[in-house]
Design a protein around this motif. Structure first.
Motif, PDB file in Angstrom:
ATOM      1  N   LEU A   1      42.988   7.179 -32.851  1.00 51.42           N
ATOM      2  CA  LEU A   1      43.942   8.103 -33.459  1.00 51.42           C
ATOM      3  C   LEU A   1      43.349   8.798 -34.672  1.00 51.42           C
ATOM      4  O   LEU A   1      43.552  10.001 -34.882  1.00 51.42           O
ATOM      5  CB  LEU A   1      45.216   7.355 -33.856  1.00 51.42           C
ATOM      6  N   ARG A   2      42.616   8.053 -35.480  1.00 52.39           N
ATOM      7  CA  ARG A   2      41.997   8.645 -36.667  1.00 52.39           C
ATOM      8  C   ARG A   2      40.897   9.628 -36.263  1.00 52.39           C
ATOM      9  O   ARG A   2      40.717  10.671 -36.904  1.00 52.39           O
ATOM     10  CB  ARG A   2      41.449   7.549 -37.579  1.00 52.39           C
ATOM     11  N   ARG A   3      40.157   9.299 -35.222  1.00 52.78           N
ATOM     12  CA  ARG A   3      39.156  10.242 -34.708  1.00 52.78           C
ATOM     13  C   ARG A   3      39.833  11.532 -34.252  1.00 52.78           C
ATOM     14  O   ARG A   3      39.329  12.633 -34.498  1.00 52.78           O
ATOM     15  CB  ARG A   3      38.397   9.632 -33.527  1.00 52.78           C
ATOM     16  N   LEU A   4      40.965  11.380 -33.568  1.00 49.21           N
ATOM     17  CA  LEU A   4      41.663  12.561 -33.071  1.00 49.21           C
ATOM     18  C   LEU A   4      42.183  13.409 -34.220  1.00 49.21           C
ATOM     19  O   LEU A   4      42.068  14.648 -34.202  1.00 49.21           O
ATOM     20  CB  LEU A   4      42.808  12.130 -32.156  1.00 49.21           C
ATOM     21  N   ARG A   5      42.762  12.768 -35.235  1.00 53.61           N
ATOM     22  CA  ARG A   5      43.219  13.531 -36.406  1.00 53.61           C
ATOM     23  C   ARG A   5      42.052  14.237 -37.071  1.00 53.61           C
ATOM     24  O   ARG A   5      42.163  15.421 -37.453  1.00 53.61           O
ATOM     25  CB  ARG A   5      43.901  12.594 -37.406  1.00 53.61           C
ATOM     26  N   SER A   6      40.931  13.562 -37.203  1.00 56.16           N
ATOM     27  CA  SER A   6      39.750  14.186 -37.798  1.00 56.16           C
ATOM     28  C   SER A   6      39.253  15.343 -36.938  1.00 56.16           C
ATOM     29  O   SER A   6      38.799  16.366 -37.457  1.00 56.16           O
ATOM     30  CB  SER A   6      38.636  13.152 -37.984  1.00 56.16           C
ATOM     31  N   THR A   7      39.331  15.178 -35.612  1.00 53.44           N
ATOM     32  CA  THR A   7      38.909  16.257 -34.708  1.00 53.44           C
ATOM     33  C   THR A   7      39.718  17.518 -34.958  1.00 53.44           C
ATOM     34  O   THR A   7      39.164  18.624 -35.050  1.00 53.44           O
ATOM     35  CB  THR A   7      39.070  15.812 -33.242  1.00 53.44           C
ATOM     36  N   LEU A   8      41.037  17.372 -35.086  1.00 48.90           N
ATOM     37  CA  LEU A   8      41.882  18.532 -35.336  1.00 48.90           C
ATOM     38  C   LEU A   8      41.538  19.187 -36.667  1.00 48.90           C
ATOM     39  O   LEU A   8      41.592  20.419 -36.790  1.00 48.90           O
ATOM     40  CB  LEU A   8      43.360  18.123 -35.302  1.00 48.90           C
ATOM     41  N   LEU A   9      41.184  18.375 -37.664  1.00 44.60           N
ATOM     42  CA  LEU A   9      40.835  18.925 -38.978  1.00 44.60           C
ATOM     43  C   LEU A   9      39.440  19.536 -38.981  1.00 44.60           C
ATOM     44  O   LEU A   9      39.211  20.582 -39.603  1.00 44.60           O
ATOM     45  CB  LEU A   9      40.938  17.823 -40.034  1.00 44.60           C
ATOM     46  N   ILE A  10      38.493  18.909 -38.292  1.00 42.59           N
ATOM     47  CA  ILE A  10      37.131  19.444 -38.218  1.00 42.59           C
ATOM     48  C   ILE A  10      37.131  20.799 -37.509  1.00 42.59           C
ATOM     49  O   ILE A  10      36.426  21.726 -37.899  1.00 42.59           O
ATOM     50  CB  ILE A  10      36.201  18.446 -37.495  1.00 42.59           C
ATOM     51  N   PHE A  11      37.952  20.926 -36.461  1.00 42.09           N
ATOM     52  CA  PHE A  11      38.038  22.177 -35.698  1.00 42.09           C
ATOM     53  C   PHE A  11      39.184  23.055 -36.194  1.00 42.09           C
ATOM     54  O   PHE A  11      39.650  23.931 -35.453  1.00 42.09           O
ATOM     55  CB  PHE A  11      38.235  21.866 -34.217  1.00 42.09           C
ATOM     56  N   GLU A  12      39.630  22.824 -37.412  1.00 41.12           N
ATOM     57  CA  GLU A  12      40.809  23.517 -37.936  1.00 41.12           C
ATOM     58  C   GLU A  12      40.702  25.037 -37.820  1.00 41.12           C
ATOM     59  O   GLU A  12      41.658  25.712 -37.447  1.00 41.12           O
ATOM     60  CB  GLU A  12      41.040  23.119 -39.394  1.00 41.12           C
ATOM     61  N   ALA A  13      39.536  25.584 -38.115  1.00 45.15           N
ATOM     62  CA  ALA A  13      39.378  27.040 -38.058  1.00 45.15           C
ATOM     63  C   ALA A  13      39.579  27.584 -36.652  1.00 45.15           C
ATOM     64  O   ALA A  13      39.948  28.745 -36.469  1.00 45.15           O
ATOM     65  CB  ALA A  13      37.989  27.429 -38.567  1.00 45.15           C
ATOM     66  N   LEU A  14      39.352  26.745 -35.657  1.00 45.14           N
ATOM     67  CA  LEU A  14      39.509  27.152 -34.262  1.00 45.14           C
ATOM     68  C   LEU A  14      40.942  26.985 -33.775  1.00 45.14           C
ATOM     69  O   LEU A  14      41.485  27.874 -33.112  1.00 45.14           O
ATOM     70  CB  LEU A  14      38.570  26.322 -33.374  1.00 45.14           C
ATOM     71  N   VAL A  15      41.575  25.853 -34.117  1.00 49.27           N
ATOM     72  CA  VAL A  15      42.814  25.475 -33.431  1.00 49.27           C
ATOM     73  C   VAL A  15      44.066  25.519 -34.293  1.00 49.27           C
ATOM     74  O   VAL A  15      45.162  25.294 -33.767  1.00 49.27           O
ATOM     75  CB  VAL A  15      42.683  24.051 -32.839  1.00 49.27           C
ATOM     76  N   ILE A  16      43.945  25.767 -35.578  1.00 51.52           N
ATOM     77  CA  ILE A  16      45.128  25.657 -36.429  1.00 51.52           C
ATOM     78  C   ILE A  16      46.204  26.652 -36.001  1.00 51.52           C
ATOM     79  O   ILE A  16      45.961  27.842 -35.837  1.00 51.52           O
ATOM     80  CB  ILE A  16      44.768  25.860 -37.921  1.00 51.52           C
ATOM     81  N   ASP A  17      47.383  26.159 -35.742  1.00 54.20           N
ATOM     82  CA  ASP A  17      48.570  26.960 -35.468  1.00 54.20           C
ATOM     83  C   ASP A  17      49.777  26.077 -35.764  1.00 54.20           C
ATOM     84  O   ASP A  17      49.632  24.935 -36.218  1.00 54.20           O
ATOM     85  CB  ASP A  17      48.580  27.503 -34.031  1.00 54.20           C
ATOM     86  N   TYR A  18      50.959  26.576 -35.509  1.00 57.48           N
ATOM     87  CA  TYR A  18      52.153  25.797 -35.855  1.00 57.48           C
ATOM     88  C   TYR A  18      52.223  24.497 -35.058  1.00 57.48           C
ATOM     89  O   TYR A  18      52.712  23.481 -35.543  1.00 57.48           O
ATOM     90  CB  TYR A  18      53.414  26.638 -35.609  1.00 57.48           C
ATOM     91  N   ARG A  19      51.714  24.498 -33.819  1.00 61.61           N
ATOM     92  CA  ARG A  19      51.719  23.290 -33.002  1.00 61.61           C
ATOM     93  C   ARG A  19      50.764  22.249 -33.562  1.00 61.61           C
ATOM     94  O   ARG A  19      51.061  21.057 -33.559  1.00 61.61           O
ATOM     95  CB  ARG A  19      51.325  23.615 -31.557  1.00 61.61           C
ATOM     96  N   CYS A  20      49.620  22.696 -34.050  1.00 60.75           N
ATOM     97  CA  CYS A  20      48.626  21.775 -34.590  1.00 60.75           C
ATOM     98  C   CYS A  20      49.208  21.007 -35.770  1.00 60.75           C
ATOM     99  O   CYS A  20      49.019  19.787 -35.878  1.00 60.75           O
ATOM    100  CB  CYS A  20      47.373  22.552 -35.012  1.00 60.75           C
TER     101      CYS A  20
END
Length: 492
Positions: free
Chosen positions: A258-277
């Motif tokens: 789970l922590r890896r997944l949260r970090s993944t979303l933050l590491i790729f933030e510039a790519l995937v950030i949106d209201y769902r993220c």
């Protein structure tokens, strides 16, 4: 031979809930058919096909025999999108033709192809529904039966939703509708992977992170999807073990996933950030918190040796694991898993015209991401003498994020200079994490002991050495930090 790309959502359902599923209102009036199927999987005794990521089966349905070669994905979870090569045959042995287009000839030598033999069978009764609504057509399949392998059997009770026509979002909408009738869990393994796991000596042990074979030429969106789905898969596999055994290591690996997944979303933030993220990050924090207390109790029980503390600690652990069990079977968690896979695979971030990073090369993105993670670690530890417990905890979190980024992207830099720098960098990072983690465990442990009415009990080491003073651990952590920051990045 026909080559096509199969896209389906695979879910597990309890056998006791199949009747509820079949009686779901959405299936009222939908005709279905049942048929017996036997799928025989072939490989060499050394499992050469499995090693290169392929599966080969012959499925028997009445008098028909269909041979299928599939490219398996170790990171796939729930949404399986796998190239496959299919053909009708007339015998019970694989037909290997040089001109049939499947990858067997390029990946497996002729000697191994001659040594293919049956290694396990999957025998199921398949019930199929053809659901048509508002221009959408979805094939719903319920498989019930067993895997027979290595003198063992294992039950199969699985739901597959395959989109035939319409929007992929409709598949997830149907899954949520069915889940409200009978609980459905994302499947972390294909049937072939489940069969192969029956041969693994360590098949029932907690699942650690497996490095992914990514290329610098992979697009950023493809890299993100592979990493994120691999994190979910690691969580789901450990979740299955944890619900059955209450294993402390399975809990730990589930939290790590789970922590890896949260970090993944933050590491790729510039790519995937949106209201769902943002919503998904909040939900991931929720489920991580549900597991945190149980993990803290497991650590505390190892670190506390006083006899008078054992009973209250065991009672507290039992209460914490009850909270974990409730979270793991909750509809909130099942919804989160479906939401994650839907957003990762077909989310709006993939189709936003302004999202220029979608088709960028992963190798280029990785350099920028690793630089950013390293800067965050450097910034958090810059004023070391001013750091309190909270400050060191924040530094520890940033060090973990950097460690995960190194795990994700390390293989993208295979040149000699990177190889020489990689190991010293990783060792310094691990040492910093270890010492900061030790300090955090002491702080959290002391707070828990006070809460449980045991303030005089000592929180010691993990049994690997004598009790060390906090000042000594902090001194080592500072040395680790200085070493890490002065090392040259292996990715540049």
């Amino acid at each position: 031979m026909v080559t096509r790309r199969e896209i389906e959502l695979k879910l597990n359902v309890g056998s006791a809930n199949v009747d509820k599923l079949v009686a779901a209102p959405v299936l009222t009036g939908v005709s279905s058919r049942k048929q017996a199927q036997t799928s025989t999987y072939f490989d060499t005794p050394e499992q050469a096909l499995r090693t290169v990521g392929l599966s080969l089966r012959i499925r028997t349905i009445g008098k028909r025999r269909i041979q299928t070669v599939k490219a398996e994905s170790v990171s796939a979870v729930g949404m399986f999108a796998r190239p496959e090569w299919e053909m009708s045959i007339t015998r019970n042995r694989p037909v290997i033709d040089d001109g049939d287009g499947n990858p067997l000839h390029s990946l497996i030598g002729a000697h191994d192809l001659r040594r293919l033999e049956p290694i396990f069978r999957i025998v199921v009764t398949r019930q199929t529904f053809d659901i048509r609504q508002d221009g959408t057509r979805i094939e719903l399949v319920i498989d019930q039966g067993e895997i027979v392998a290595n003198c063992q059997t294992a039950p199969v009770c699985e739901v597959e939703l395959e989109l035939k026509e319409g929007s992929p979002a409709s598949v997830f909408a149907l899954a949520r509708t069915l889940d409200a009738v009978a609980p459905l869990q994302l499947s972390a393994l294909s049937k072939s992977q489940s069969g192969y796991r029956m041969f693994d000596v360590n098949g029932g042990l907690p699942i650690r992170w497996t490095p992914l074979l990514l290329s610098g030429e992979t697009t950023t969106s493809e890299g993100f999807e592979a990493i994120a789905l691999a994190c979910i898969r690691q969580f789901r596999l450990n979740q299955l073990i944890l619900t059955q055994t209450k294993c402390a290591e399975a809990l730990h690996q589930a939290r790590v996933a789970l922590r890896r997944l949260r970090s993944t979303l933050l590491i790729f933030e510039a790519l995937v950030i949106d209201y769902r993220c943002k919503h998904l990050l909040a939900e991931l924090r929720w489920v991580t918190r549900e597991l945190d207390r149980a993990r803290n109790m497991d650590v505390l029980l190892v670190r506390v040796t006083e006899a008078n503390a054992q009973v209250p600690l065991q009672i507290a652990r039992a209460h914490a694991y009850a909270t974990v069990s409730a979270a793991l079977v909750s509809s909130r968690l099942r919804t989160l898993m479906l939401d994650l896979v839907e957003w990762i695979t077909i989310g709006s971030w993939r189709t936003e015209r302004s999202n220029h990073l979608v088709d960028h090369k992963l190798g280029t993105f990785a350099v920028v991401a690793l630089d950013a993670c390293r800067r965050d670690v450097q910034r958090r530890g810059r004023h070391w003498k001013r750091l309190d417990d909270k400050g060191r905890h924040r530094l520890r979190i940033q060090a973990k994020k950097l460690r995960y980024a190194v795990d994700f992207f390390g293989m993208l830099f295979p040149n000699k200079k990177a190889a020489l720098r990689h190991q010293p960098f990783l060792e310094a990072l691990r040492a910093l994490q270890t010492h900061l983690g030790d300090m955090n465990d002491r702080v959290v442990g002391a707070a828990l002991l006070t809460e449980l009415g045991l303030p005089g009990v000592t929180v010691g080491n993990t049994g690997k050495g004598t009790l060390r003073k906090s000042s000594s651990i902090l001194k080592d952590a500072r040395a680790d930090y200085d070493t890490l920051i002065h090392l040259k990045p292996f990715w540049r």
